[in-house]
Design a protein around this motif. Structure first.
Motif, PDB file in Angstrom:
ATOM      1  N   THR A 256       0.560  -1.202   0.147  1.00 36.48           N
ATOM      2  CA  THR A 256      -0.074   0.000  -0.131  1.00 36.48           C
ATOM      3  C   THR A 256       0.865   0.887  -0.305  1.00 36.48           C
ATOM      4  O   THR A 256       0.237   2.259  -0.985  1.00 36.48           O
ATOM      5  N   ALA A 257       1.387   0.949   1.100  1.00 28.29           N
ATOM      6  CA  ALA A 257       2.520   2.239   1.036  1.00 28.29           C
ATOM      7  C   ALA A 257       3.289   2.875  -0.426  1.00 28.29           C
ATOM      8  O   ALA A 257       3.483   3.988  -0.884  1.00 28.29           O
TER       9      ALA A 257
ATOM     10  N   TRP B  40       1.108   3.709  -3.017  1.00 31.25           N
ATOM     11  CA  TRP B  40       0.824   5.369  -2.926  1.00 31.25           C
ATOM     12  C   TRP B  40       1.236   6.251  -3.327  1.00 31.25           C
ATOM     13  O   TRP B  40       1.531   7.243  -3.736  1.00 31.25           O
TER      14      TRP B  40
ATOM     15  N   ILE C 114       1.085   6.692  -6.868  1.00 30.15           N
ATOM     16  CA  ILE C 114       0.305   7.808  -6.816  1.00 30.15           C
ATOM     17  C   ILE C 114       0.734   8.815  -7.089  1.00 30.15           C
ATOM     18  O   ILE C 114       0.210   9.841  -7.797  1.00 30.15           O
ATOM     19  N   TRP C 115       1.478   9.702  -5.475  1.00 27.08           N
ATOM     20  CA  TRP C 115       1.883  11.064  -5.355  1.00 27.08           C
ATOM     21  C   TRP C 115       2.998  11.362  -6.813  1.00 27.08           C
ATOM     22  O   TRP C 115       2.968  12.783  -6.344  1.00 27.08           O
TER      23      TRP C 115
ATOM     24  N   ASP D 213       5.121   7.163   5.750  1.00 24.50           N
ATOM     25  CA  ASP D 213       6.041   6.242   5.289  1.00 24.50           C
ATOM     26  C   ASP D 213       6.785   4.594   5.872  1.00 24.50           C
ATOM     27  O   ASP D 213       6.504   4.191   5.950  1.00 24.50           O
TER      28      ASP D 213
ATOM     29  N   GLN E   1       4.066   3.039   7.998  1.00 20.56           N
ATOM     30  CA  GLN E   1       3.843   1.671   6.960  1.00 20.56           C
ATOM     31  C   GLN E   1       4.935   0.763   7.069  1.00 20.56           C
ATOM     32  O   GLN E   1       4.740  -0.336   7.592  1.00 20.56           O
TER      33      GLN E   1
ATOM     34  N   GLY F  12      -3.438  10.508   6.940  1.00 23.96           N
ATOM     35  CA  GLY F  12      -3.923  10.949   5.961  1.00 23.96           C
ATOM     36  C   GLY F  12      -4.403  11.747   5.244  1.00 23.96           C
ATOM     37  O   GLY F  12      -4.873  12.662   4.491  1.00 23.96           O
TER      38      GLY F  12
ATOM     39  N   GLY G   6      -6.432   7.372  -8.831  1.00 27.41           N
ATOM     40  CA  GLY G   6      -6.186   7.438  -7.275  1.00 27.41           C
ATOM     41  C   GLY G   6      -7.353   6.710  -6.280  1.00 27.41           C
ATOM     42  O   GLY G   6      -7.067   6.276  -6.117  1.00 27.41           O
TER      43      GLY G   6
ATOM     44  N   VAL H  69      -6.668   2.857  -6.443  1.00 29.28           N
ATOM     45  CA  VAL H  69      -5.570   2.736  -4.924  1.00 29.28           C
ATOM     46  C   VAL H  69      -5.871   3.247  -3.736  1.00 29.28           C
ATOM     47  O   VAL H  69      -5.963   1.932  -2.753  1.00 29.28           O
ATOM     48  N   SER H  70      -6.811   3.876  -3.890  1.00 28.96           N
ATOM     49  CA  SER H  70      -7.814   3.932  -2.653  1.00 28.96           C
ATOM     50  C   SER H  70      -9.393   3.329  -2.021  1.00 28.96           C
ATOM     51  O   SER H  70      -8.635   2.716  -1.047  1.00 28.96           O
TER      52      SER H  70
ATOM     53  N   SER I  80      -6.415   0.563  -0.823  1.00 26.80           N
ATOM     54  CA  SER I  80      -6.201   0.737   0.676  1.00 26.80           C
ATOM     55  C   SER I  80      -7.268   0.705   1.924  1.00 26.80           C
ATOM     56  O   SER I  80      -7.096  -0.136   3.398  1.00 26.80           O
TER      57      SER I  80
END
Length: 243
Positions: free
Chosen positions: A94-95, A98, A101-102, A127, A130, A176, A195, A198-199, A202
């Protein structure tokens, strides 16, 4: 193999006293039942009536109050391993998602302009947290695997893992949301397909972790059964003696 009414009743009582993963609990109960049936068959072959042979096999095996704590500890270890495996695999993934994605989000440049000074520090803290959760999952998996012989109270390890997840998951969620608010939206993220995907992943993984952690707490609480449960089991065991 002959019918096993008394043994089946005993296994039903034992099943009601246990909490844990369905598959592991089913296997333990099947193993117990098979062992009882084998012992009853041996007693019956020696000349005892079937019902008396089954009662003798149960007496040798032990009462539910005597047997259930040991079975429950095995189930708590099994649940702890499942939760630890989930954390070890899902949290670092997951980390990573993200982080990607960013970097590719079209509004990333705007976020860089509007984010406050503390944004980077908090993002790195999320980060690292996690990553730490993944490490905890890996260490717990190792402890409840190869290290099991050196741990005197494995159920305590499972319980602490469950509590850790229930503290960590809401904390990461709050951090978050703070980052999202500091990024002012971010604008357009709700309609950005990667996004959104991924959301969703998550949320699914976080929910799964919380559910698994709750089962850790339930399993380890069941190691010391409530008085009402013990009394109910004792009543049902007494009924076996009348068969």
């Amino acid at each position: 193999m002959a019918g096993a009414g008394v043994i089946d009743e005993y296994v039903t009582v034992l099943r009601g006293a246990l909490r844990g993963p369905y598959g592991a609990r089913r296997d333990l109960l099947a193993e117990a039942r098979d062992g009882l049936l084998d012992a009853a068959d041996a007693y019956e072959a020696g000349g005892l009536p079937r019902a008396e042979a089954e009662r003798r096999a149960i007496a040798d095996f032990g009462t539910v109050d005597e047997i259930a704590p040991g079975f429950q500890r095995e189930l708590s270890v099994s649940q702890g391993r499942r939760t630890a495996t989930l954390l070890f695999l899902s949290v670092p993934l997951t980390a990573f998602l993200w982080a990607v994605i960013w970097r590719v989000f079209p509004e990333a440049a705007r976020i860089e302009r509007v984010k406050p000074d503390w944004f980077g520090f908090l993002a790195k803290a999320v980060d690292l947290l996690q990553l730490g959760v993944g490490v905890v999952g890996g260490l717990t998996l190792l402890a409840l695997g190869r290290g099991l012989r050196r741990i005197r109270r494995p159920a305590l390890v499972t319980r602490r893992l469950g509590l850790f997840v229930w503290v960590q998951t809401p904390l990461v969620a709050a951090m978050g949301l703070t980052l999202a608010a500091a990024a002012r939206g971010p604008v357009g993220f709700a309609t950005y397909p990667p996004g959104v995907a991924v959301s969703a992943v998550s949320y699914l993984l976080a929910g799964s972790a919380l559910f698994s952690a709750a089962r850790c707490l339930r399993c380890t609480t069941a190691v010391a059964a409530p008085r009402e449960t013990r009394a109910s089991a004792a009543d049902r065991e007494r009924s076996l003696s009348r068969w």
